[in-house]
Motif scaffolding. Structure first.
Motif, PDB file in Angstrom:
ATOM      1  N   LEU A   1     -35.730  43.839 -56.502  1.00  0.00           N
ATOM      2  CA  LEU A   1     -35.583  42.969 -55.327  1.00  0.00           C
ATOM      3  C   LEU A   1     -36.900  42.899 -54.562  1.00  0.00           C
ATOM      4  N   PRO A   2     -37.103  41.868 -53.751  1.00  0.00           N
ATOM      5  CA  PRO A   2     -38.354  41.733 -53.004  1.00  0.00           C
ATOM      6  C   PRO A   2     -38.699  42.994 -52.215  1.00  0.00           C
ATOM      7  N   GLY A   3     -39.967  43.421 -52.350  1.00  0.00           N
ATOM      8  CA  GLY A   3     -40.422  44.600 -51.624  1.00  0.00           C
ATOM      9  C   GLY A   3     -39.966  45.915 -52.215  1.00  0.00           C
ATOM     10  N   HIS A   4     -39.354  45.872 -53.381  1.00  0.00           N
ATOM     11  CA  HIS A   4     -38.871  47.066 -54.068  1.00  0.00           C
ATOM     12  C   HIS A   4     -39.598  47.216 -55.398  1.00  0.00           C
ATOM     13  N   GLY A   5     -39.916  48.457 -55.760  1.00  0.00           N
ATOM     14  CA  GLY A   5     -40.531  48.714 -57.051  1.00  0.00           C
ATOM     15  C   GLY A   5     -41.796  47.913 -57.255  1.00  0.00           C
ATOM     16  N   GLY A   6     -41.812  47.123 -58.332  1.00  0.00           N
ATOM     17  CA  GLY A   6     -42.990  46.329 -58.651  1.00  0.00           C
ATOM     18  C   GLY A   6     -42.976  44.923 -58.121  1.00  0.00           C
ATOM     19  N   SER A   7     -41.996  44.572 -57.297  1.00  0.00           N
ATOM     20  CA  SER A   7     -41.928  43.225 -56.720  1.00  0.00           C
ATOM     21  C   SER A   7     -42.585  43.193 -55.345  1.00  0.00           C
ATOM     22  N   ALA A   8     -43.396  42.185 -55.129  1.00  0.00           N
ATOM     23  CA  ALA A   8     -44.084  42.045 -53.849  1.00  0.00           C
ATOM     24  C   ALA A   8     -43.084  41.725 -52.736  1.00  0.00           C
ATOM     25  N   PRO A   9     -43.421  42.077 -51.506  1.00  0.00           N
ATOM     26  CA  PRO A   9     -42.524  41.751 -50.390  1.00  0.00           C
ATOM     27  C   PRO A   9     -42.546  40.263 -50.073  1.00  0.00           C
ATOM     28  N   LEU A  10     -41.539  39.829 -49.339  1.00  0.00           N
ATOM     29  CA  LEU A  10     -41.472  38.455 -48.863  1.00  0.00           C
ATOM     30  C   LEU A  10     -42.419  38.263 -47.683  1.00  0.00           C
ATOM     31  N   ASP A  11     -42.783  37.010 -47.452  1.00  0.00           N
ATOM     32  CA  ASP A  11     -43.528  36.690 -46.238  1.00  0.00           C
ATOM     33  C   ASP A  11     -42.591  36.677 -45.026  1.00  0.00           C
ATOM     34  N   ALA A  12     -41.330  36.321 -45.274  1.00  0.00           N
ATOM     35  CA  ALA A  12     -40.314  36.284 -44.215  1.00  0.00           C
ATOM     36  C   ALA A  12     -39.636  37.648 -44.108  1.00  0.00           C
ATOM     37  N   PRO A  13     -38.855  37.879 -43.031  1.00  0.00           N
ATOM     38  CA  PRO A  13     -38.121  39.142 -42.907  1.00  0.00           C
ATOM     39  C   PRO A  13     -37.177  39.372 -44.086  1.00  0.00           C
ATOM     40  N   HIS A  14     -37.005  40.629 -44.452  1.00  0.00           N
ATOM     41  CA  HIS A  14     -36.127  40.997 -45.560  1.00  0.00           C
ATOM     42  C   HIS A  14     -34.703  41.146 -45.043  1.00  0.00           C
ATOM     43  N   THR A  15     -33.883  40.160 -45.336  1.00  0.00           N
ATOM     44  CA  THR A  15     -32.477  40.128 -44.943  1.00  0.00           C
ATOM     45  C   THR A  15     -31.640  39.870 -46.182  1.00  0.00           C
ATOM     46  N   LEU A  16     -30.336  40.025 -46.043  1.00  0.00           N
ATOM     47  CA  LEU A  16     -29.453  39.800 -47.185  1.00  0.00           C
ATOM     48  C   LEU A  16     -29.571  38.371 -47.728  1.00  0.00           C
ATOM     49  N   PRO A  17     -29.513  37.320 -46.889  1.00  0.00           N
ATOM     50  CA  PRO A  17     -29.677  35.966 -47.424  1.00  0.00           C
ATOM     51  C   PRO A  17     -31.034  35.754 -48.091  1.00  0.00           C
ATOM     52  N   ALA A  18     -32.085  36.365 -47.546  1.00  0.00           N
ATOM     53  CA  ALA A  18     -33.414  36.198 -48.135  1.00  0.00           C
ATOM     54  C   ALA A  18     -33.483  36.846 -49.518  1.00  0.00           C
ATOM     55  N   LEU A  19     -32.881  38.029 -49.664  1.00  0.00           N
ATOM     56  CA  LEU A  19     -32.868  38.678 -50.968  1.00  0.00           C
ATOM     57  C   LEU A  19     -32.073  37.857 -51.983  1.00  0.00           C
ATOM     58  N   ALA A  20     -30.921  37.347 -51.559  1.00  0.00           N
ATOM     59  CA  ALA A  20     -30.101  36.539 -52.467  1.00  0.00           C
ATOM     60  C   ALA A  20     -30.839  35.279 -52.901  1.00  0.00           C
ATOM     61  N   ALA A  21     -31.518  34.636 -51.974  1.00  0.00           N
ATOM     62  CA  ALA A  21     -32.283  33.439 -52.311  1.00  0.00           C
ATOM     63  C   ALA A  21     -33.394  33.760 -53.299  1.00  0.00           C
ATOM     64  N   ALA A  22     -34.034  34.921 -53.123  1.00  0.00           N
ATOM     65  CA  ALA A  22     -35.101  35.321 -54.031  1.00  0.00           C
ATOM     66  C   ALA A  22     -34.563  35.574 -55.437  1.00  0.00           C
ATOM     67  N   VAL A  23     -33.376  36.159 -55.542  1.00  0.00           N
ATOM     68  CA  VAL A  23     -32.769  36.367 -56.861  1.00  0.00           C
ATOM     69  C   VAL A  23     -32.489  35.018 -57.518  1.00  0.00           C
ATOM     70  N   GLY A  24     -31.994  34.062 -56.751  1.00  0.00           N
ATOM     71  CA  GLY A  24     -31.772  32.722 -57.292  1.00  0.00           C
ATOM     72  C   GLY A  24     -33.044  32.104 -57.838  1.00  0.00           C
ATOM     73  N   GLU A  25     -34.158  32.327 -57.160  1.00  0.00           N
ATOM     74  CA  GLU A  25     -35.443  31.804 -57.640  1.00  0.00           C
ATOM     75  C   GLU A  25     -35.857  32.469 -58.944  1.00  0.00           C
ATOM     76  N   VAL A  26     -35.591  33.763 -59.079  1.00  0.00           N
ATOM     77  CA  VAL A  26     -35.896  34.454 -60.328  1.00  0.00           C
ATOM     78  C   VAL A  26     -35.060  33.888 -61.475  1.00  0.00           C
ATOM     79  N   LEU A  27     -33.793  33.613 -61.209  1.00  0.00           N
ATOM     80  CA  LEU A  27     -32.953  33.035 -62.255  1.00  0.00           C
ATOM     81  C   LEU A  27     -33.473  31.670 -62.681  1.00  0.00           C
ATOM     82  N   ASP A  28     -33.896  30.854 -61.724  1.00  0.00           N
ATOM     83  CA  ASP A  28     -34.504  29.567 -62.070  1.00  0.00           C
ATOM     84  C   ASP A  28     -35.720  29.777 -62.969  1.00  0.00           C
ATOM     85  N   ALA A  29     -36.567  30.749 -62.597  1.00  0.00           N
ATOM     86  CA  ALA A  29     -37.809  30.985 -63.328  1.00  0.00           C
ATOM     87  C   ALA A  29     -37.579  31.527 -64.726  1.00  0.00           C
ATOM     88  N   THR A  30     -36.467  32.228 -64.923  1.00  0.00           N
ATOM     89  CA  THR A  30     -36.178  32.813 -66.237  1.00  0.00           C
ATOM     90  C   THR A  30     -35.237  31.938 -67.063  1.00  0.00           C
TER      91      THR A  30
END
Length: 287
Positions: free
Chosen positions: A60-89
């Motif tokens: 997840l953003p800001g965890h392990g090898g993933s860079a943090p978000l520019d925006a605050p890390h909230t539940l909706p922001a994390l979910a949106a980021a996962v959706g972007e990863v699915l699009d990319a893969t």
């Protein structure tokens, strides 16, 4: 269960570095870890399920090898980021969303915000079903103590691993070293504080986001499996009772003598349970 897997890859998604692992062919599965953790908490499940599924694990953003978000890390922001990863893969259709702890709440949020993404939910000792949470997370709402507790220190990393597992044999030197490496990331403390502050206070998990999310998930009518370890010291087992009340149509399972991560401590049983759930609920998808 220990199966060989290739190392995780680094992708650039929406201009941000993301560590993820993609393997296998078949119906898509997404594996989501908890707060302060990494995709390595699902290594065995990833390898096992990838025999006949397209499996995506992500830091997840800001965890392990993933860079943090520019925006605050909230539940909706994390979910949106996962959706972007699915699009990319290339995962565009409904996927089986499997989340442990915070990852369970992220899975639920993604299902609500993007219903076309979700074929089913498997919620593993998931956040969202009660106010109670381990003191170690509640105290992070007190900033002076939080800075002290979030500093990279071998003793703190070891105590955290001991709290996660019921069987101390799982508290290996490799896991302690990995936890310490995650804590040493320069953004790790900031991301943790943002998440803890958005989700709870020193009194426990905030009810507002939980109530809204659980009501919205129940309205989706997705096939849902909720599992727990009866010796969980992070999120107490009584949350499973709450889950049964909020999702009366969901399947549930309680693992005996198991801590916060049944997918590790009961790996083979967990895989069998999840596969049976997908098959019997009609959520398995095409072969």
């Amino acid at each position: 269960m220990t199966l060989a897997l290739p190392p995780a890859d680094e992708l650039v998604v929406a201009g941000r570095r993301v560590r993820c692992r993609v393997a296998g062919d078949g119906p898509p599965v997404v594996l989501l870890h908890g707060i302060g953790r990494t995709l390595d908490d699902f290594t065995d499940q990833h390898a096992a399920l990838a025999r006949d599924h397209r499996v995506v694990s992500v830091d997840l953003p800001g965890h392990g090898g993933s860079a943090p978000l520019d925006a605050p890390h909230t539940l909706p922001a994390l979910a949106a980021a996962v959706g972007e990863v699915l699009d990319a893969t290339g995962v565009t259709g409904p996927a089986h969303l499997v989340g442990n702890s915070l990852g369970g709440a992220v899975a639920m949020r993604l299902a609500v915000d993007r219903p076309a993404r979700a074929a089913s939910l498997v919620l593993v000792n998931s956040a969202g079903f009660g106010r109670e949470v381990t003191f170690a997370l509640r105290v992070l709402a007190v900033r002076p103590l939080a800075r002290l507790l979030l500093r990279p220190h071998p003793g703190i990393a070891r105590r955290t691993e001991r709290a996660i597992f019921h069987d101390p044999a799982y508290v290996t030197e490799a896991r302690v070293a990995a936890a310490l490496a995650v804590a040493r990331e320069p953004h790790a403390a900031r991301v943790m504080l943002e998440l803890v502050g958005s989700l709870g206070t020193w009194r426990g998990v905030r009810p507002q986001w939980r109530e809204e999310l659980l009501e919205a998930v129940a309205a989706l009518g997705l096939p849902t499996l909720v599992v727990w370890g009866d010796r969980d010291r992070i999120l107490p087992v009584r949350h499973l009772t709450n889950a049964r009340t909020r999702f009366p149509q969901a399947r549930t399972h309680l693992f005996p003598d198991t801590g916060h991560m049944p997918q590790i401590e009961r790996a083979a049983e967990f895989e069998t349970l999840v596969r049976r759930f997908w098959s019997e609920s009609g959520a398995a998808g095409p072969a």
